[in-house]
Design an enzyme around this catalytic site. Structure first.
Site, PDB file in Angstrom:
ATOM      1  CD  GLU A   1      -8.838   8.387   0.274  1.00 59.47           C
ATOM      2  OE1 GLU A   1      -8.928   7.326   0.907  1.00 59.47           O
ATOM      3  OE2 GLU A   1      -8.266   8.449  -0.830  1.00 59.47           O
TER       4      GLU A   1
ATOM      5  CG  ASP B   1      -5.659   3.031   3.378  1.00 60.54           C
ATOM      6  OD1 ASP B   1      -4.415   3.032   3.323  1.00 60.54           O
ATOM      7  OD2 ASP B   1      -6.367   2.676   2.429  1.00 60.54           O
TER       8      ASP B   1
END
Length: 148
Positions: A54, A72
């Protein structure tokens, strides 16, 4: 003297917002201390693998290019549509946190929010990088060198 004072103050300001890039084992130790091993039924290796794919273990990671216009934030790439608030869009803000707090070196709040995410029915499948790179993979040797 005045310029030295200004430079010193600016240095302190920017130091607060520096990124922390963890090593794999450093993050594993931190997550283990925060009782993430087994949390939600997921091994410590799953949590670390997810963070690697991620954010590459970077607390300042930011992705503002999601197809739905959302962004994000941080180590676990927590989304501003569901998990945090950034004043750019409406948010469910299920973690009750400002997104900017997910970009600092203190990952305790990131961990709390990740725990909240995994309690939802999707579990870790909420993270697409985890699904692609970690789910159903043999992670038994992933943290072998970490001396946990």
């Amino acid at each position: 003297m005045r310029s030295t004072l200004i430079i010193s103050l600016l240095s302190c300001f920017f130091a607060v917002y520096e990124a922390k890039v963890f090593s794999k084992c450093e993050l594993a130790h931190k997550l283990k201390a925060q009782e993430m091993d087994g949390f939600g039924g997921y091994s410590l290796a799953n949590w670390v693998c997810m963070a690697e794919y991620e954010s590459n273990f970077n607390t300042r990671a930011f992705n503002g290019k999601n197809a739905n216009g959302s962004s994000d934030y941080g180590l676990f790439q927590l989304n501003n549509k569901w998990w945090c608030k950034d004043n750019k869009r409406s948010s469910s803000n299920a973690c009750n946190i400002m997104c900017s707090k997910l970009l600092d070196e203190n990952i305790d709040d990131d961990i709390s929010c990740a725990k909240r995410v995994v309690r939802d029915p999707k579990g870790m499948s909420a993270w697409k990088a985890w699904v692609k790179h970690c789910k159903d993979k043999d992670l038994s040797e992933y943290l072998a060198s970490c001396n946990l």
